[in-house]
Enzyme design. Structure first.
Site, PDB file in Angstrom:
ATOM      1  N   CYS A 114    -110.375  26.546  -5.214  1.00  0.00           N
ATOM      2  CA  CYS A 114    -110.456  25.128  -4.845  1.00  0.00           C
ATOM      3  C   CYS A 114    -109.449  24.723  -3.767  1.00  0.00           C
ATOM      4  O   CYS A 114    -109.544  23.633  -3.219  1.00  0.00           O
ATOM      5  CB  CYS A 114    -110.279  24.261  -6.074  1.00  0.00           C
ATOM      6  N   HIS A 241    -108.730  17.701  -3.756  1.00  0.00           N
ATOM      7  CA  HIS A 241    -109.815  18.447  -4.386  1.00  0.00           C
ATOM      8  C   HIS A 241    -110.421  17.585  -5.499  1.00  0.00           C
ATOM      9  O   HIS A 241    -109.697  16.993  -6.303  1.00  0.00           O
ATOM     10  CB  HIS A 241    -109.268  19.773  -4.936  1.00  0.00           C
ATOM     11  N   ASN A 271    -117.389  19.175  -9.217  1.00  0.00           N
ATOM     12  CA  ASN A 271    -116.354  20.013  -8.589  1.00  0.00           C
ATOM     13  C   ASN A 271    -117.049  21.100  -7.778  1.00  0.00           C
ATOM     14  O   ASN A 271    -117.667  21.998  -8.345  1.00  0.00           O
ATOM     15  CB  ASN A 271    -115.488  20.620  -9.713  1.00  0.00           C
TER      16      ASN A 271
END
Ligand code: ACO
Length: 317
Positions: A114, A241, A271
């Protein structure tokens, strides 16, 4: 050439959307649980003909077109992903071929989960500074729907697919630049590769990752602010993120910051790991919220464990 400017962005999301209601028909979960714990309402899943590379090519093509540059102006192509469809050629090389980037243009994938887009932008800037050239194409792309166990409610509700791309330029103009990167080998988030033979779903110690994230995010942001002598008030946007709305809220509170500067879109995309920051940048640019001359900080954290922050200016296309 000490500054870094974002010139143009692009994005690509699979057409298929999967809602919390859809997931609650597959595993023992509910829209209420997912929304209150994560802020996520829907996410996109790739169809059979889509993967991280096809999304990357669409997003990169859009960013290049919007930049007004020719393919031969691009001096390096860096793609951040943990879900490349092929071990080789890399996604970056597949983008190079599809967009007819010049033969001398180095193209490589970066895997920092990420934090990948922040790592990728830092690598690209380093390549420009070392090898010469003015413009870099940096992409974040993921097909995480291919890595989840659809029967594991603790992870399958979190992740989605997508890609975002950015054209960056080294700049002497009034553009800031700072970067910080870090890693601490730890398998609190794990997804198996070819040695895992067959199923290799993402597993995660959610609570440990949450604790890590709420520490890494403000630390990375403060580091890049200190380096530039800027304060949070000087920033126009902070693009973190998009793992979980509560992680961002926690940090906004801890930093006593203006929440409206912290862009959020996990409600619509979940996500998307390395894609989440460039997808968010692209939305900000497309909707006109990101304006020429503004200063942006991006902060990533995730698998590895890895973290990183980068600060740059927006020139606009
Ligand atoms: N629906 C309903 N109940 C659920 C679900 C679900 N989808 N998932 C878990 N539960 C249950 C658990 O079984 C547990 O039940 P129990 O108390 O009876 O045992 C209860 O809900 C609480 O579970 P927790 O895991 O403690 O829930 P938590 O509040 O910690 O939220 C979450 C979980 C959302 C994953 C959170 O820990 C989190 O956001 N962590 C960070 C994730 C992250 O940032 N990842 C980024 C990196 S990812 C990457 O790099 C690839």
């Amino acid at each position: 050439m000490n500054g870094l400017q974002l010139i143009a962005t692009g994005g690509a999301l699979p057409e298929r959307t999967v809602t919390n209601e859809d997931l609650s028909r597959m595993v023992d979960t509910s829209d209420e649980w997912i929304t209150t714990r994560t802020g996520i309402r829907t996410r996109h899943y790739c169809g059979d003909a889509e993967n991280a590379a096809t999304l990357a090519i669409s997003a990169a093509r859009q960013a290049l077109e919007r930049s007004g540059l020719a393919p031969e102006d691009i001096a390096c192509c860096v793609c951040a992903t943990l879900s490349a469809p092929d071990a080789t050629p890399s996604v970056a090389c597949q983008v190079q071929r599809a967009l007819h980037l010049p033969e001398g243009c180095p193209a490589l994938d970066v895997n920092a989960a990420c934090s990948g887009f922040v790592y990728g932008a830092a690598v690209a800037r380093g390549l420009l500074a070392t090898l010469g050239g003015a413009y870099a194409l940096v992409i974040g792309c993921e097909a995480l729907s291919r890595l989840i166990d659809p029967a594991d409610r603790s992870t399958c509700v979190l992740f989605g697919d997508g890609a975002g791309a950015a054209v960056f330029a080294l700049s002497d103009e009034d553009a800031p630049f700072a970067v910080t990167l870090g890693a601490r080998g730890d398998d609190a988030i794990h997804a198996g590769g070819p040695d895992r033979k067959g199923s290799a779903p993402i597993t995660m110690d959610g609570k440990a990752v949450f604790r890590f994230a709420v520490d890494a995010l403000p630390r990375s942001l403060n580091k890049i602010l200190q380096e530039t002598g800027l304060t949070l008030d000087d920033l126009d946007w902070v693009v973190c993120h998009q793992a979980n709305s509560r992680i961002i809220d926690h940090c906004v509170k801890h930093l006593n910051a203006d929440a409206s500067k912290f862009y959020k879109n996990m409600d619509r995309h979940g996500n998307t790991s390395a894609a989440s920051i460039p997808v968010a940048l692209n939305e900000l640019a497309e909707t006109g919220k990101l304006k020429p001359g503004q200063k942006v900080a991006c902060v990533g954290f995730g698998g590895g464990l890895t973290w990183g922050g980068i600060l740059f200016g927006y020139k606009g296309d």
